[in-house]
Design a protein around this motif. Structure first.
Motif, PDB file in Angstrom:
ATOM      1  N   TYR A  36      14.583  11.822  10.494  1.00 12.82           N
ATOM      2  CA  TYR A  36      12.802  12.277  10.212  1.00 12.82           C
ATOM      3  C   TYR A  36      12.986  12.236   8.764  1.00 12.82           C
ATOM      4  O   TYR A  36      12.002  11.815   9.007  1.00 12.82           O
ATOM      5  CB  TYR A  36      12.968  13.804  11.059  1.00 12.82           C
ATOM      6  CG  TYR A  36      12.585  13.874  12.620  1.00 12.82           C
ATOM      7  CD1 TYR A  36      11.052  12.735  12.739  1.00 12.82           C
ATOM      8  CD2 TYR A  36      13.016  13.826  13.294  1.00 12.82           C
ATOM      9  CE1 TYR A  36      11.205  12.644  14.489  1.00 12.82           C
ATOM     10  CE2 TYR A  36      12.882  14.385  14.864  1.00 12.82           C
ATOM     11  CZ  TYR A  36      11.274  13.642  15.080  1.00 12.82           C
ATOM     12  OH  TYR A  36      11.305  13.906  16.676  1.00 12.82           O
ATOM     13  N   ARG A  37      14.360  12.959   8.220  1.00 10.79           N
ATOM     14  CA  ARG A  37      13.522  13.232   6.933  1.00 10.79           C
ATOM     15  C   ARG A  37      14.179  11.940   6.413  1.00 10.79           C
ATOM     16  O   ARG A  37      12.873  11.355   5.498  1.00 10.79           O
ATOM     17  CB  ARG A  37      15.410  13.528   5.991  1.00 10.79           C
ATOM     18  CG  ARG A  37      14.706  14.496   4.888  1.00 10.79           C
ATOM     19  CD  ARG A  37      16.084  14.964   4.603  1.00 10.79           C
ATOM     20  NE  ARG A  37      16.450  16.333   5.396  1.00 10.79           N
ATOM     21  CZ  ARG A  37      18.127  16.318   5.574  1.00 10.79           C
ATOM     22  NH1 ARG A  37      18.671  15.875   5.914  1.00 10.79           N
ATOM     23  NH2 ARG A  37      18.124  17.406   6.779  1.00 10.79           N
ATOM     24  N   LEU A  38      14.839  10.386   6.433  1.00  5.48           N
ATOM     25  CA  LEU A  38      14.506   9.115   6.270  1.00  5.48           C
ATOM     26  C   LEU A  38      13.244   8.089   6.418  1.00  5.48           C
ATOM     27  O   LEU A  38      12.990   8.494   5.471  1.00  5.48           O
ATOM     28  CB  LEU A  38      16.166   8.334   6.722  1.00  5.48           C
ATOM     29  CG  LEU A  38      15.624   6.818   6.440  1.00  5.48           C
ATOM     30  CD1 LEU A  38      16.164   6.764   5.163  1.00  5.48           C
ATOM     31  CD2 LEU A  38      16.492   6.402   7.155  1.00  5.48           C
ATOM     32  N   ARG A  39      12.544   8.893   7.861  1.00  5.36           N
ATOM     33  CA  ARG A  39      11.795   8.353   7.534  1.00  5.36           C
ATOM     34  C   ARG A  39      10.406   8.856   7.275  1.00  5.36           C
ATOM     35  O   ARG A  39       9.707   8.040   6.472  1.00  5.36           O
ATOM     36  CB  ARG A  39      11.157   8.867   9.353  1.00  5.36           C
ATOM     37  CG  ARG A  39       9.423   7.811  10.066  1.00  5.36           C
ATOM     38  CD  ARG A  39       9.709   8.129  11.207  1.00  5.36           C
ATOM     39  NE  ARG A  39      10.388   7.628  12.355  1.00  5.36           N
ATOM     40  CZ  ARG A  39      10.651   8.308  13.622  1.00  5.36           C
ATOM     41  NH1 ARG A  39      10.510   9.187  13.445  1.00  5.36           N
ATOM     42  NH2 ARG A  39      11.477   7.140  14.062  1.00  5.36           N
ATOM     43  N   LYS A  40      10.289  10.461   6.445  1.00  7.54           N
ATOM     44  CA  LYS A  40       9.106  10.366   6.102  1.00  7.54           C
ATOM     45  C   LYS A  40       9.617  10.264   4.805  1.00  7.54           C
ATOM     46  O   LYS A  40       8.439  10.112   3.849  1.00  7.54           O
ATOM     47  CB  LYS A  40       9.658  12.535   6.081  1.00  7.54           C
ATOM     48  CG  LYS A  40       7.960  13.011   5.129  1.00  7.54           C
ATOM     49  CD  LYS A  40       8.760  14.850   5.488  1.00  7.54           C
ATOM     50  CE  LYS A  40       7.448  15.282   4.314  1.00  7.54           C
ATOM     51  NZ  LYS A  40       7.533  14.901   2.855  1.00  7.54           N
ATOM     52  N   VAL A  43       8.018   6.875   4.906  1.00 14.34           N
ATOM     53  CA  VAL A  43       6.580   6.482   4.820  1.00 14.34           C
ATOM     54  C   VAL A  43       5.963   7.595   3.253  1.00 14.34           C
ATOM     55  O   VAL A  43       4.910   6.555   2.855  1.00 14.34           O
ATOM     56  CB  VAL A  43       5.894   7.920   5.485  1.00 14.34           C
ATOM     57  CG1 VAL A  43       4.569   7.846   5.626  1.00 14.34           C
ATOM     58  CG2 VAL A  43       6.497   7.059   7.062  1.00 14.34           C
ATOM     59  N   ASP A  44       6.770   7.663   3.311  1.00 12.98           N
ATOM     60  CA  ASP A  44       6.311   8.227   0.910  1.00 12.98           C
ATOM     61  C   ASP A  44       6.455   7.810   0.582  1.00 12.98           C
ATOM     62  O   ASP A  44       5.724   7.313  -0.461  1.00 12.98           O
ATOM     63  CB  ASP A  44       7.151   9.676   0.691  1.00 12.98           C
ATOM     64  CG  ASP A  44       7.306  10.928   1.001  1.00 12.98           C
ATOM     65  OD1 ASP A  44       5.239  10.862   2.400  1.00 12.98           O
ATOM     66  OD2 ASP A  44       7.454  11.852   1.600  1.00 12.98           O
ATOM     67  N   MET A  45       7.656   6.775   0.356  1.00 12.41           N
ATOM     68  CA  MET A  45       7.743   5.272  -0.563  1.00 12.41           C
ATOM     69  C   MET A  45       6.973   4.170  -0.089  1.00 12.41           C
ATOM     70  O   MET A  45       6.434   3.522  -0.616  1.00 12.41           O
ATOM     71  CB  MET A  45       9.271   5.232  -0.286  1.00 12.41           C
ATOM     72  CG  MET A  45       9.979   5.876  -0.898  1.00 12.41           C
ATOM     73  SD  MET A  45      11.671   5.278  -0.961  1.00 12.41           S
ATOM     74  CE  MET A  45      11.817   3.106  -1.338  1.00 12.41           C
ATOM     75  N   ASP A  46       6.417   4.620   0.980  1.00  9.49           N
ATOM     76  CA  ASP A  46       5.456   2.590   1.063  1.00  9.49           C
ATOM     77  C   ASP A  46       4.263   3.203   0.572  1.00  9.49           C
ATOM     78  O   ASP A  46       3.378   2.175   0.084  1.00  9.49           O
ATOM     79  CB  ASP A  46       5.219   3.110   2.903  1.00  9.49           C
ATOM     80  CG  ASP A  46       6.983   1.833   3.088  1.00  9.49           C
ATOM     81  OD1 ASP A  46       7.082   2.120   4.583  1.00  9.49           O
ATOM     82  OD2 ASP A  46       7.036   1.280   2.157  1.00  9.49           O
ATOM     83  N   MET A  47       3.912   4.637   0.781  1.00  8.45           N
ATOM     84  CA  MET A  47       2.493   4.569   0.112  1.00  8.45           C
ATOM     85  C   MET A  47       2.000   5.392  -1.193  1.00  8.45           C
ATOM     86  O   MET A  47       1.209   4.110  -1.942  1.00  8.45           O
ATOM     87  CB  MET A  47       1.638   6.309   1.020  1.00  8.45           C
ATOM     88  CG  MET A  47       1.556   7.326   2.736  1.00  8.45           C
ATOM     89  SD  MET A  47       1.059   8.299   2.826  1.00  8.45           S
ATOM     90  CE  MET A  47       0.631   8.011   4.540  1.00  8.45           C
ATOM     91  N   SER A  48       3.573   5.273  -1.973  1.00 12.74           N
ATOM     92  CA  SER A  48       3.289   5.228  -3.173  1.00 12.74           C
ATOM     93  C   SER A  48       3.136   3.699  -3.316  1.00 12.74           C
ATOM     94  O   SER A  48       2.468   3.283  -5.006  1.00 12.74           O
ATOM     95  CB  SER A  48       4.399   5.836  -3.964  1.00 12.74           C
ATOM     96  OG  SER A  48       5.441   5.554  -3.713  1.00 12.74           O
ATOM     97  N   LEU A  49       3.921   2.856  -2.999  1.00 17.30           N
ATOM     98  CA  LEU A  49       4.073   0.890  -2.978  1.00 17.30           C
ATOM     99  C   LEU A  49       2.655   0.706  -3.094  1.00 17.30           C
ATOM    100  O   LEU A  49       1.556  -0.168  -3.893  1.00 17.30           O
ATOM    101  CB  LEU A  49       4.662   0.663  -2.102  1.00 17.30           C
ATOM    102  CG  LEU A  49       6.127   0.619  -2.840  1.00 17.30           C
ATOM    103  CD1 LEU A  49       7.659  -0.078  -1.704  1.00 17.30           C
ATOM    104  CD2 LEU A  49       6.913   0.488  -4.060  1.00 17.30           C
ATOM    105  N   GLU A  50       1.844   1.157  -2.033  1.00 20.52           N
ATOM    106  CA  GLU A  50       0.548   0.571  -1.677  1.00 20.52           C
ATOM    107  C   GLU A  50      -0.452   0.796  -2.918  1.00 20.52           C
ATOM    108  O   GLU A  50      -1.165   0.007  -3.284  1.00 20.52           O
ATOM    109  CB  GLU A  50      -0.105   1.152  -0.018  1.00 20.52           C
ATOM    110  CG  GLU A  50       0.534   0.271   0.927  1.00 20.52           C
ATOM    111  CD  GLU A  50       0.069   1.048   2.176  1.00 20.52           C
ATOM    112  OE1 GLU A  50      -0.780   1.971   1.944  1.00 20.52           O
ATOM    113  OE2 GLU A  50       0.948   0.681   2.669  1.00 20.52           O
ATOM    114  N   GLU A  51      -0.487   2.032  -3.659  1.00 21.03           N
ATOM    115  CA  GLU A  51      -1.084   2.760  -4.363  1.00 21.03           C
ATOM    116  C   GLU A  51      -0.990   2.654  -5.713  1.00 21.03           C
ATOM    117  O   GLU A  51      -1.562   1.206  -6.238  1.00 21.03           O
ATOM    118  CB  GLU A  51      -1.472   4.444  -4.454  1.00 21.03           C
ATOM    119  CG  GLU A  51      -1.367   5.311  -3.693  1.00 21.03           C
ATOM    120  CD  GLU A  51      -0.820   6.818  -3.654  1.00 21.03           C
ATOM    121  OE1 GLU A  51      -0.691   6.691  -4.794  1.00 21.03           O
ATOM    122  OE2 GLU A  51      -0.805   7.503  -2.101  1.00 21.03           O
TER     123      GLU A  51
END
Length: 58
Positions: A36-40, A43-51
């Motif tokens: 769960y920690r890795l998945r979170k 997700v945080d990394m992907d969101m920051s990359l999209e921004e």
């Protein structure tokens, strides 16, 4: 072998399995938490990359 020896033998044999079972269960729980920690984090990394990609000049 008398009754007391037999009971103590049975008792000592049953104890390690309980501790092994508890350890195994805790390892499974920790593994789930890690997933769960890795998945979170992903997700945080992907969101920051999209921004960042959205802010790049094209």
């Amino acid at each position: 072998m008398d009754k007391n020896e037999l009971l103590s033998l049975i008792d000592t044999e049953s104890r390690p399995s309980k501790t092994k079972s508890k350890k195994r269960k805790w390892r499974e729980i920790e593994e789930i938490h890690d997933k769960y920690r890795l998945r979170k984090e992903l997700v945080d990394m992907d969101m920051s990359l999209e921004e960042e990609l959205a802010n790049l000049p094209i």
